[in-house]
Design a protein around this motif. Sequence first.
Motif, PDB file in Angstrom:
ATOM      1  N   GLY A  23       0.815  -1.195   0.000  1.00  0.00           N
ATOM      2  CA  GLY A  23       0.000   0.000   0.000  1.00  0.00           C
ATOM      3  C   GLY A  23       0.856   1.255   0.000  1.00  0.00           C
ATOM      4  O   GLY A  23       2.086   1.187   0.075  1.00  0.00           O
ATOM      5  N   ASP A  24       0.201   2.389  -0.078  1.00  0.00           N
ATOM      6  CA  ASP A  24       0.858   3.695  -0.101  1.00  0.00           C
ATOM      7  C   ASP A  24       1.335   4.040   1.306  1.00  0.00           C
ATOM      8  O   ASP A  24       0.530   4.153   2.234  1.00  0.00           O
ATOM      9  CB  ASP A  24      -0.137   4.746  -0.607  1.00  0.00           C
ATOM     10  CG  ASP A  24       0.489   6.121  -0.807  1.00  0.00           C
ATOM     11  OD1 ASP A  24       1.593   6.363  -0.296  1.00  0.00           O
ATOM     12  OD2 ASP A  24      -0.146   6.951  -1.484  1.00  0.00           O
ATOM     13  N   ALA A  25       2.638   4.225   1.460  1.00  0.00           N
ATOM     14  CA  ALA A  25       3.196   4.493   2.788  1.00  0.00           C
ATOM     15  C   ALA A  25       2.768   5.846   3.341  1.00  0.00           C
ATOM     16  O   ALA A  25       2.834   6.061   4.555  1.00  0.00           O
ATOM     17  CB  ALA A  25       4.722   4.428   2.729  1.00  0.00           C
ATOM     18  N   THR A  26       2.313   6.744   2.472  1.00  0.00           N
ATOM     19  CA  THR A  26       1.835   8.040   2.961  1.00  0.00           C
ATOM     20  C   THR A  26       0.362   8.006   3.331  1.00  0.00           C
ATOM     21  O   THR A  26      -0.160   8.982   3.862  1.00  0.00           O
ATOM     22  CB  THR A  26       2.078   9.152   1.912  1.00  0.00           C
ATOM     23  OG1 THR A  26       1.290   8.896   0.749  1.00  0.00           O
ATOM     24  CG2 THR A  26       3.555   9.214   1.528  1.00  0.00           C
ATOM     25  N   ARG A  27      -0.291   6.883   3.051  1.00  0.00           N
ATOM     26  CA  ARG A  27      -1.692   6.678   3.454  1.00  0.00           C
ATOM     27  C   ARG A  27      -1.867   5.231   3.909  1.00  0.00           C
ATOM     28  O   ARG A  27      -2.675   4.486   3.356  1.00  0.00           O
ATOM     29  CB  ARG A  27      -2.642   6.989   2.289  1.00  0.00           C
ATOM     30  CG  ARG A  27      -2.589   8.431   1.811  1.00  0.00           C
ATOM     31  CD  ARG A  27      -3.373   8.637   0.532  1.00  0.00           C
ATOM     32  NE  ARG A  27      -3.320  10.014   0.064  1.00  0.00           N
ATOM     33  CZ  ARG A  27      -2.303  10.542  -0.610  1.00  0.00           C
ATOM     34  NH1 ARG A  27      -1.245   9.788  -0.900  1.00  0.00           N
ATOM     35  NH2 ARG A  27      -2.321  11.809  -0.993  1.00  0.00           N
ATOM     36  N   PRO A  28      -1.123   4.826   4.918  1.00  0.00           N
ATOM     37  CA  PRO A  28      -1.134   3.411   5.306  1.00  0.00           C
ATOM     38  C   PRO A  28      -2.458   3.009   5.943  1.00  0.00           C
ATOM     39  O   PRO A  28      -3.029   3.768   6.736  1.00  0.00           O
ATOM     40  CB  PRO A  28       0.008   3.325   6.319  1.00  0.00           C
ATOM     41  CG  PRO A  28       0.102   4.699   6.904  1.00  0.00           C
ATOM     42  CD  PRO A  28      -0.240   5.634   5.776  1.00  0.00           C
ATOM     43  N   PRO A  29      -2.936   1.828   5.621  1.00  0.00           N
ATOM     44  CA  PRO A  29      -4.197   1.341   6.205  1.00  0.00           C
ATOM     45  C   PRO A  29      -3.958   0.790   7.609  1.00  0.00           C
ATOM     46  O   PRO A  29      -4.150  -0.398   7.869  1.00  0.00           O
ATOM     47  CB  PRO A  29      -4.616   0.246   5.221  1.00  0.00           C
ATOM     48  CG  PRO A  29      -3.321  -0.296   4.702  1.00  0.00           C
ATOM     49  CD  PRO A  29      -2.383   0.870   4.637  1.00  0.00           C
ATOM     50  N   LEU A  30      -3.535   1.661   8.502  1.00  0.00           N
ATOM     51  CA  LEU A  30      -3.157   1.232   9.846  1.00  0.00           C
ATOM     52  C   LEU A  30      -3.906   2.044  10.893  1.00  0.00           C
ATOM     53  O   LEU A  30      -4.063   3.263  10.754  1.00  0.00           O
ATOM     54  CB  LEU A  30      -1.647   1.409  10.067  1.00  0.00           C
ATOM     55  CG  LEU A  30      -0.704   0.619   9.160  1.00  0.00           C
ATOM     56  CD1 LEU A  30       0.739   1.035   9.417  1.00  0.00           C
ATOM     57  CD2 LEU A  30      -0.871  -0.879   9.389  1.00  0.00           C
ATOM     58  N   ASP A  31      -4.317   1.374  11.941  1.00  0.00           N
ATOM     59  CA  ASP A  31      -4.920   2.020  13.108  1.00  0.00           C
ATOM     60  C   ASP A  31      -4.375   1.288  14.324  1.00  0.00           C
ATOM     61  O   ASP A  31      -4.914   0.267  14.742  1.00  0.00           O
ATOM     62  CB  ASP A  31      -6.444   1.951  13.043  1.00  0.00           C
ATOM     63  CG  ASP A  31      -7.112   2.695  14.180  1.00  0.00           C
ATOM     64  OD1 ASP A  31      -6.400   3.439  14.903  1.00  0.00           O
ATOM     65  OD2 ASP A  31      -8.328   2.530  14.377  1.00  0.00           O
ATOM     66  N   ILE A  32      -3.291   1.805  14.870  1.00  0.00           N
ATOM     67  CA  ILE A  32      -2.551   1.099  15.923  1.00  0.00           C
ATOM     68  C   ILE A  32      -2.737   1.840  17.240  1.00  0.00           C
ATOM     69  O   ILE A  32      -2.404   3.030  17.350  1.00  0.00           O
ATOM     70  CB  ILE A  32      -1.057   0.991  15.559  1.00  0.00           C
ATOM     71  CG1 ILE A  32      -0.898   0.284  14.206  1.00  0.00           C
ATOM     72  CG2 ILE A  32      -0.291   0.249  16.653  1.00  0.00           C
ATOM     73  CD1 ILE A  32       0.517   0.271  13.677  1.00  0.00           C
ATOM     74  N   ALA A  33      -3.254   1.152  18.223  1.00  0.00           N
ATOM     75  CA  ALA A  33      -3.554   1.793  19.501  1.00  0.00           C
ATOM     76  C   ALA A  33      -2.324   1.949  20.375  1.00  0.00           C
ATOM     77  O   ALA A  33      -2.181   2.937  21.107  1.00  0.00           O
ATOM     78  CB  ALA A  33      -4.616   0.980  20.243  1.00  0.00           C
ATOM     79  N   GLU A  34      -1.404   0.973  20.306  1.00  0.00           N
ATOM     80  CA  GLU A  34      -0.235   1.010  21.177  1.00  0.00           C
ATOM     81  C   GLU A  34       0.835   1.967  20.641  1.00  0.00           C
ATOM     82  O   GLU A  34       0.765   2.399  19.489  1.00  0.00           O
ATOM     83  CB  GLU A  34       0.349  -0.394  21.347  1.00  0.00           C
ATOM     84  CG  GLU A  34       0.906  -1.005  20.072  1.00  0.00           C
ATOM     85  CD  GLU A  34      -0.112  -1.861  19.338  1.00  0.00           C
ATOM     86  OE1 GLU A  34       0.308  -2.701  18.531  1.00  0.00           O
ATOM     87  OE2 GLU A  34      -1.325  -1.664  19.554  1.00  0.00           O
ATOM     88  N   PRO A  35       1.826   2.311  21.462  1.00  0.00           N
ATOM     89  CA  PRO A  35       2.889   3.211  21.014  1.00  0.00           C
ATOM     90  C   PRO A  35       3.616   2.681  19.779  1.00  0.00           C
ATOM     91  O   PRO A  35       3.881   1.482  19.676  1.00  0.00           O
ATOM     92  CB  PRO A  35       3.832   3.275  22.230  1.00  0.00           C
ATOM     93  CG  PRO A  35       2.960   2.966  23.402  1.00  0.00           C
ATOM     94  CD  PRO A  35       1.968   1.957  22.895  1.00  0.00           C
ATOM     95  N   VAL A  36       3.914   3.585  18.856  1.00  0.00           N
ATOM     96  CA  VAL A  36       4.520   3.216  17.580  1.00  0.00           C
ATOM     97  C   VAL A  36       5.827   3.983  17.375  1.00  0.00           C
ATOM     98  O   VAL A  36       5.909   5.187  17.645  1.00  0.00           O
ATOM     99  CB  VAL A  36       3.560   3.526  16.408  1.00  0.00           C
ATOM    100  CG1 VAL A  36       4.268   3.389  15.067  1.00  0.00           C
ATOM    101  CG2 VAL A  36       2.343   2.612  16.464  1.00  0.00           C
ATOM    102  N   THR A  37       6.826   3.266  16.897  1.00  0.00           N
ATOM    103  CA  THR A  37       8.053   3.881  16.405  1.00  0.00           C
ATOM    104  C   THR A  37       8.083   3.720  14.890  1.00  0.00           C
ATOM    105  O   THR A  37       7.943   2.607  14.385  1.00  0.00           O
ATOM    106  CB  THR A  37       9.295   3.205  17.008  1.00  0.00           C
ATOM    107  OG1 THR A  37       9.305   3.399  18.424  1.00  0.00           O
ATOM    108  CG2 THR A  37      10.583   3.786  16.409  1.00  0.00           C
ATOM    109  N   VAL A  38       8.252   4.813  14.183  1.00  0.00           N
ATOM    110  CA  VAL A  38       8.394   4.768  12.725  1.00  0.00           C
ATOM    111  C   VAL A  38       9.874   4.863  12.366  1.00  0.00           C
ATOM    112  O   VAL A  38      10.608   5.679  12.927  1.00  0.00           O
ATOM    113  CB  VAL A  38       7.607   5.912  12.045  1.00  0.00           C
ATOM    114  CG1 VAL A  38       8.137   6.188  10.636  1.00  0.00           C
ATOM    115  CG2 VAL A  38       6.128   5.570  11.969  1.00  0.00           C
ATOM    116  N   VAL A  39      10.297   4.001  11.446  1.00  0.00           N
ATOM    117  CA  VAL A  39      11.622   4.125  10.835  1.00  0.00           C
ATOM    118  C   VAL A  39      11.391   4.258   9.331  1.00  0.00           C
ATOM    119  O   VAL A  39      10.510   3.604   8.774  1.00  0.00           O
ATOM    120  CB  VAL A  39      12.522   2.905  11.136  1.00  0.00           C
ATOM    121  CG1 VAL A  39      12.871   2.853  12.618  1.00  0.00           C
ATOM    122  CG2 VAL A  39      11.866   1.591  10.711  1.00  0.00           C
TER     123      VAL A  39
END
Length: 207
Positions: free
Chosen positions: A105-121
Motif C-alpha cells: 500500500g501507499d506508505a503516505t496513506r497506510p491502512p493502519l490504526d494502531i492503539a499502542e505506542p509506535v516507532t516509525v523508521v
Amino acid sequence: MATRQALETRLGVVAGFEEPHAALEQYPTPPGLAAHVVHLADLQGDIEARTVVDLGTGTGMLGLAAALRGPARVVGVELDATALATAQGNQRRVGAAAPVHWIHGDATRPPLDIAEPVTVVMNPPFGAQTGQRHADREFLSTAADLADVSYSVHNSGSQEFVESFAADNGGEVTHAFAADFEMERQFDHHTERKTEIDVEVFRIEWA
C-alpha cells in the motif's frame, strides 16, 4: 544487546531491488546506516517490545534491522509489489524471531490504526527527481499522525526543513546526525559504479 557491528553483519544478507524505479527513488538503505539508526533507536528504548512501522520499506532493510532487536512486531508498508516480495525473502534470509507483517500500500496513506505506542523508521524519497522536491514531507506527515517517535533519513541540508516541519506538527527533533549513504550504480543516469552522498538522520518525538 548485540553490537551495532553485529547488527550490520546480520543485515549483510539483505538483497536489493530487482527492478528499481527511479521515479520512486528506490535506493537500498546500506546495512551500516540501517544498523546505526536502529542501534540508536534501541538505545533510546524505541524498539524493544514496541510496534515498529517501516514506511516505504522497500526491500525491508530498516524494518528487518528493527526485527532483530526484540520489538513486539514490525510492520512494513510498501507501494511496489516486487520490492515487497523481495522484502519477504529477506525476512527469511535474516531469520528474525519477531513477527513481521508486510502491507502492500501507499506508505503516505497506510491502512493502519494502531492503539499502542509506535516507532516509525523510514528512508523516504529525497525529492531528487524533477517535480518531487520535499517528497519526504508526506512521509513526515504520516509519521506525525501514526507515531510517538520517528527516525528518518533525509538529504544533506534538510535540518532546517525537518525541524520546522516537526515544530509545526507538534513534534520536536531530539537527535540529528550526519551519515554517508553509499549507492551502487543502478540507473542509466548514474555515471559512477559506486558513489557516496551525505545524508542526515533525525529522531523526532511527536505529541
